[in-house]
Design a protein around this motif. Structure first.
Motif, PDB file in Angstrom:
ATOM      1  N   ALA A 131       0.709  -1.481  -0.301  1.00 60.97           N
ATOM      2  CA  ALA A 131      -0.333   0.352   0.247  1.00 60.97           C
ATOM      3  C   ALA A 131       0.878   0.889   0.103  1.00 60.97           C
ATOM      4  O   ALA A 131       2.339   1.471   0.295  1.00 60.97           O
ATOM      5  CB  ALA A 131      -0.866  -0.028   1.458  1.00 60.97           C
ATOM      6  N   ILE A 132       0.185   2.271  -0.260  1.00 58.43           N
ATOM      7  CA  ILE A 132       1.212   3.121  -0.790  1.00 58.43           C
ATOM      8  C   ILE A 132       1.608   3.643   1.089  1.00 58.43           C
ATOM      9  O   ILE A 132       0.438   3.895   1.472  1.00 58.43           O
ATOM     10  CB  ILE A 132       0.440   5.068  -1.191  1.00 58.43           C
ATOM     11  CG1 ILE A 132      -0.349   4.316  -2.287  1.00 58.43           C
ATOM     12  CG2 ILE A 132       1.252   5.737  -0.551  1.00 58.43           C
ATOM     13  CD1 ILE A 132       1.046   4.195  -3.564  1.00 58.43           C
ATOM     14  N   PRO A 133       2.720   4.304   1.463  1.00 64.29           N
ATOM     15  CA  PRO A 133       3.361   4.261   2.621  1.00 64.29           C
ATOM     16  C   PRO A 133       3.100   5.563   2.780  1.00 64.29           C
ATOM     17  O   PRO A 133       3.013   6.850   1.935  1.00 64.29           O
ATOM     18  CB  PRO A 133       4.644   4.201   2.798  1.00 64.29           C
ATOM     19  CG  PRO A 133       4.840   3.940   1.389  1.00 64.29           C
ATOM     20  CD  PRO A 133       4.031   4.487   0.531  1.00 64.29           C
ATOM     21  N   PRO A 134       3.342   5.853   4.561  1.00 61.54           N
ATOM     22  CA  PRO A 134       2.895   7.643   4.789  1.00 61.54           C
ATOM     23  C   PRO A 134       4.880   8.307   4.677  1.00 61.54           C
ATOM     24  O   PRO A 134       5.936   7.428   4.184  1.00 61.54           O
ATOM     25  CB  PRO A 134       3.044   7.003   6.274  1.00 61.54           C
ATOM     26  CG  PRO A 134       2.615   6.006   6.553  1.00 61.54           C
ATOM     27  CD  PRO A 134       2.704   5.665   5.476  1.00 61.54           C
ATOM     28  N   HIS A 135       4.476   8.982   3.824  1.00 60.38           N
ATOM     29  CA  HIS A 135       5.381   9.808   3.314  1.00 60.38           C
ATOM     30  C   HIS A 135       5.674  11.091   2.594  1.00 60.38           C
ATOM     31  O   HIS A 135       4.353  12.043   2.881  1.00 60.38           O
ATOM     32  CB  HIS A 135       6.494   9.283   2.150  1.00 60.38           C
ATOM     33  CG  HIS A 135       5.722   9.078   1.489  1.00 60.38           C
ATOM     34  ND1 HIS A 135       4.403   8.693   0.801  1.00 60.38           N
ATOM     35  CD2 HIS A 135       5.808  10.073  -0.221  1.00 60.38           C
ATOM     36  CE1 HIS A 135       3.611   9.087  -0.765  1.00 60.38           C
ATOM     37  NE2 HIS A 135       4.259   9.854  -1.109  1.00 60.38           N
ATOM     38  N   LEU A 136       6.585  11.762   2.633  1.00 60.16           N
ATOM     39  CA  LEU A 136       6.569  13.260   2.147  1.00 60.16           C
ATOM     40  C   LEU A 136       6.967  13.331   0.423  1.00 60.16           C
ATOM     41  O   LEU A 136       8.075  13.096   0.235  1.00 60.16           O
ATOM     42  CB  LEU A 136       8.147  14.359   3.061  1.00 60.16           C
ATOM     43  CG  LEU A 136       8.338  15.648   2.261  1.00 60.16           C
ATOM     44  CD1 LEU A 136       6.617  16.237   2.651  1.00 60.16           C
ATOM     45  CD2 LEU A 136       9.684  15.996   2.674  1.00 60.16           C
ATOM     46  N   GLY A 137       5.991  13.461  -0.402  1.00 58.42           N
ATOM     47  CA  GLY A 137       6.311  13.958  -1.690  1.00 58.42           C
ATOM     48  C   GLY A 137       6.325  15.226  -2.126  1.00 58.42           C
ATOM     49  O   GLY A 137       6.243  15.836  -2.030  1.00 58.42           O
ATOM     50  N   LEU A 138       7.661  15.170  -2.691  1.00 54.89           N
ATOM     51  CA  LEU A 138       8.303  16.576  -3.509  1.00 54.89           C
ATOM     52  C   LEU A 138       8.021  15.729  -5.225  1.00 54.89           C
ATOM     53  O   LEU A 138       8.602  15.019  -6.096  1.00 54.89           O
ATOM     54  CB  LEU A 138      10.056  16.683  -3.026  1.00 54.89           C
ATOM     55  CG  LEU A 138      10.503  18.168  -4.447  1.00 54.89           C
ATOM     56  CD1 LEU A 138      10.057  18.503  -4.356  1.00 54.89           C
ATOM     57  CD2 LEU A 138      12.243  17.293  -4.232  1.00 54.89           C
ATOM     58  N   ILE A 139       6.769  16.881  -5.693  1.00 61.70           N
ATOM     59  CA  ILE A 139       6.721  16.476  -6.925  1.00 61.70           C
ATOM     60  C   ILE A 139       6.944  17.229  -7.863  1.00 61.70           C
ATOM     61  O   ILE A 139       7.099  19.278  -7.038  1.00 61.70           O
ATOM     62  CB  ILE A 139       5.361  16.925  -7.256  1.00 61.70           C
ATOM     63  CG1 ILE A 139       4.437  15.658  -6.395  1.00 61.70           C
ATOM     64  CG2 ILE A 139       4.896  16.529  -9.007  1.00 61.70           C
ATOM     65  CD1 ILE A 139       2.806  15.944  -6.288  1.00 61.70           C
ATOM     66  N   VAL A 140       8.022  17.669  -8.523  1.00 63.90           N
ATOM     67  CA  VAL A 140       8.558  18.812  -9.654  1.00 63.90           C
ATOM     68  C   VAL A 140       8.422  18.396 -10.832  1.00 63.90           C
ATOM     69  O   VAL A 140       8.906  17.197 -11.992  1.00 63.90           O
ATOM     70  CB  VAL A 140       9.818  19.425  -8.917  1.00 63.90           C
ATOM     71  CG1 VAL A 140      10.555  19.740  -7.918  1.00 63.90           C
ATOM     72  CG2 VAL A 140      10.366  17.307  -8.852  1.00 63.90           C
ATOM     73  N   SER A 141       7.244  19.264 -11.911  1.00 63.74           N
ATOM     74  CA  SER A 141       6.772  18.581 -13.313  1.00 63.74           C
ATOM     75  C   SER A 141       6.569  20.258 -13.420  1.00 63.74           C
ATOM     76  O   SER A 141       7.273  21.454 -12.927  1.00 63.74           O
ATOM     77  CB  SER A 141       5.275  17.847 -12.624  1.00 63.74           C
ATOM     78  OG  SER A 141       4.640  19.053 -12.850  1.00 63.74           O
ATOM     79  N   GLY A 142       6.717  20.301 -14.218  1.00 59.48           N
ATOM     80  CA  GLY A 142       6.943  21.489 -15.716  1.00 59.48           C
ATOM     81  C   GLY A 142       5.461  22.689 -14.820  1.00 59.48           C
ATOM     82  O   GLY A 142       5.318  24.025 -15.024  1.00 59.48           O
ATOM     83  N   GLY A 143       4.551  21.586 -14.887  1.00 59.80           N
ATOM     84  CA  GLY A 143       3.330  23.063 -13.734  1.00 59.80           C
ATOM     85  C   GLY A 143       2.989  23.455 -12.710  1.00 59.80           C
ATOM     86  O   GLY A 143       2.872  24.538 -12.043  1.00 59.80           O
ATOM     87  N   HIS A 144       3.875  22.611 -11.536  1.00 62.37           N
ATOM     88  CA  HIS A 144       4.192  21.943 -10.133  1.00 62.37           C
ATOM     89  C   HIS A 144       5.208  22.165  -9.387  1.00 62.37           C
ATOM     90  O   HIS A 144       5.870  21.370 -10.329  1.00 62.37           O
ATOM     91  CB  HIS A 144       2.391  21.550  -9.884  1.00 62.37           C
ATOM     92  CG  HIS A 144       1.853  21.443 -10.047  1.00 62.37           C
ATOM     93  ND1 HIS A 144       1.218  21.596 -11.554  1.00 62.37           N
ATOM     94  CD2 HIS A 144       0.063  22.727 -10.190  1.00 62.37           C
ATOM     95  CE1 HIS A 144      -0.870  21.533 -11.733  1.00 62.37           C
ATOM     96  NE2 HIS A 144      -0.536  22.271 -11.099  1.00 62.37           N
ATOM     97  N   THR A 145       5.137  22.848  -8.362  1.00 60.74           N
ATOM     98  CA  THR A 145       5.737  21.971  -7.457  1.00 60.74           C
ATOM     99  C   THR A 145       5.396  21.908  -6.282  1.00 60.74           C
ATOM    100  O   THR A 145       5.347  23.504  -5.590  1.00 60.74           O
ATOM    101  CB  THR A 145       7.459  22.981  -7.557  1.00 60.74           C
ATOM    102  OG1 THR A 145       8.060  23.202  -9.174  1.00 60.74           O
ATOM    103  CG2 THR A 145       8.473  22.364  -6.529  1.00 60.74           C
ATOM    104  N   MET A 146       5.575  21.023  -4.868  1.00 59.86           N
ATOM    105  CA  MET A 146       4.523  20.586  -4.432  1.00 59.86           C
ATOM    106  C   MET A 146       5.616  20.039  -3.024  1.00 59.86           C
ATOM    107  O   MET A 146       6.121  18.913  -3.498  1.00 59.86           O
ATOM    108  CB  MET A 146       3.723  20.266  -5.052  1.00 59.86           C
ATOM    109  CG  MET A 146       2.464  21.145  -5.483  1.00 59.86           C
ATOM    110  SD  MET A 146       1.371  19.322  -5.320  1.00 59.86           S
ATOM    111  CE  MET A 146      -0.048  20.359  -6.628  1.00 59.86           C
ATOM    112  N   LEU A 147       5.274  19.981  -2.425  1.00 59.50           N
ATOM    113  CA  LEU A 147       5.533  19.067  -0.971  1.00 59.50           C
ATOM    114  C   LEU A 147       4.457  18.839  -0.740  1.00 59.50           C
ATOM    115  O   LEU A 147       3.978  19.693   0.349  1.00 59.50           O
ATOM    116  CB  LEU A 147       6.512  20.101  -0.322  1.00 59.50           C
ATOM    117  CG  LEU A 147       8.138  20.142  -0.410  1.00 59.50           C
ATOM    118  CD1 LEU A 147       8.122  21.018   0.749  1.00 59.50           C
ATOM    119  CD2 LEU A 147       9.017  18.853  -0.389  1.00 59.50           C
TER     120      LEU A 147
END
Ligand code: KG4
Ligand code: ZN
Length: 339
Positions: A131-147
């Motif tokens: 299953a998806i574990p608890p974690h911190l996701g860092l998304i770095v894409s062309g339209g978004h940068t998110m933690l």
């Protein structure tokens, strides 16, 4: 065991994937196809929505046919359909989303409208059975940068985001300033390999602020001002690229470490197109190791836009017994990942 077919058309890539899922086993990606329109948009220096939309229309059915052939399935053997509902370009989203709903309606099978950012967010776990574990996701894409603070599938809260340009957008805009082909990210990375990351001291905006937000537009402007003073751009190009790239990497790492501290997560998962950047991955891996954090990265093939990540998010929705979307669901060009 069931199969799901997913469509992705949020920007300039038409993509189709078929995934087979069974509980307690890693999902099997039976096919993942992408037709990129990069060459088409290159002459305009960026994505032209109308062109993207028209090309999705012609690309989608042949791609579905090939994906089914590759997976050795017929459309009647697909148990569920998914498509990106947003965020993205409205005219582009409409094609894949409407097509997915149409297929689901004709086959009388469930349809899942997926958030594109959830696709990226979960993509580092695409090859795992758990299953998806608890974690911190860092998304770095062309339209978004998110933690993103992820407690499990569907349980996401935003910890930080860019206040202006996304990391990939900054790469693309600086690439354009430096007369590099679109998209700038991969070109800057190649050039940076030949340069000195300390040659120019570009700003790392808001680094000392206590929050976990990013800002890259000041960095972009600093490159522009520096360019004005440069007479031999060809000679300076590698140093400019390396110094710019390093400033982006430093900001991403600093804020990620801060967010890990704030949330208490010891697992960090990196995703999105900019995660193709080896210098970023290496630097983040080293920083995580130093701070006793584990880093999960997305397989390179699933870092830039693709439908396998949408299929995987759909698969997670099925396994977690999320209700299918209504066929009256509309696209959502600004679809937020968290409420
Ligand atoms: O995730 P993605 O395919 O699309 C969006 O959802 O936006 O990300 C595309 C972005 C582009 O801005 C592109 O320049 C960037 O990812 N990118 C890179 C690299 N490869 C792709 N940026 C830096 N280094 C790379 N190697
Ligand atoms: Zn994307």
């Amino acid at each position: 065991m069931s199969t799901l077919l997913a469509l992705e058309s949020s920007c300039d890539e038409t993509a189709v994937a078929i995934i087979r899922m069974s509980p307690d086993e890693a999902p099997q990606i039976l096919s993942s196809l992408i037709t990129s329109q990069i060459q088409l948009h290159r002459e305009y220096g960026g994505v032209v929505p109308e062109l993207a939309s028209r090309n999705h229309t012609t690309a989608v059915q042949p791609l579905i046919d090939t994906a089914l052939e590759e997976a050795q399935l017929t459309i009647h053997e697909i148990d569920a359909f998914a498509a990106t509902a947003g965020p993205g370009l409205a005219a582009a989203l409409l094609i894949g989303h409407s097509y997915g709903k149409g297929l689901a309606l004709a086959a009388n099978k469930p349809f899942y409208g997926i958030n594109h950012m959830e696709g990226h967010l979960l993509s580092p776990f695409i090859e795992t059975a758990d299953a998806i574990p608890p974690h911190l996701g860092l998304i770095v894409s062309g339209g978004h940068t998110m933690l993103v603070d992820v407690q499990g599938h569907g349980n996401y809260s935003l910890v930080g985001k860019t206040r202006d340009d996304a990391a990939g957008e900054a790469f693309d805009k600086v690439g354009k300033m430096l007369n590099l082909p679109y998209p700038g990210g991969p070109e800057i990375e190649k050039m940076a390999l030949l340069g000195n990351p300390k040659a120019y001291n570009f700003p790392r905006t808001m680094l000392k602020d206590p929050h976990c937000d990013f800002s890259f537009s000041g960095l972009k402007t600093a490159v522009l001002y520096t360019l004005d003073k440069i007479t031999d751009l060809e000679k300076e190009l590698p140093d400019l690229c390396a110094s710019f790239q390093q400033a982006v990497i430093d900001s991403l790492i600093k804020k990620t470490l801060r967010a890990a501290e704030h949330t208490g997560h010891t697992l960090v998962a990196l995703s999105g197109g900019v995660s193709c950047n080896k210098a970023l991955v290496d630097a983040l891996a080293a920083a995580c190791k130093k701070n006793k954090l584990t880093l999960a990265t997305c397989p390179r093939t699933y870092s830039t836009d693709n439908a396998a990540m949408i299929a995987y998010a759909g698969c997670q929705a099925v396994m977690n017994q999320v209700d299918p979307s209504e066929l009256t669901q509309e696209i959502h060009p600004n679809f937020p990942l968290t409420s």
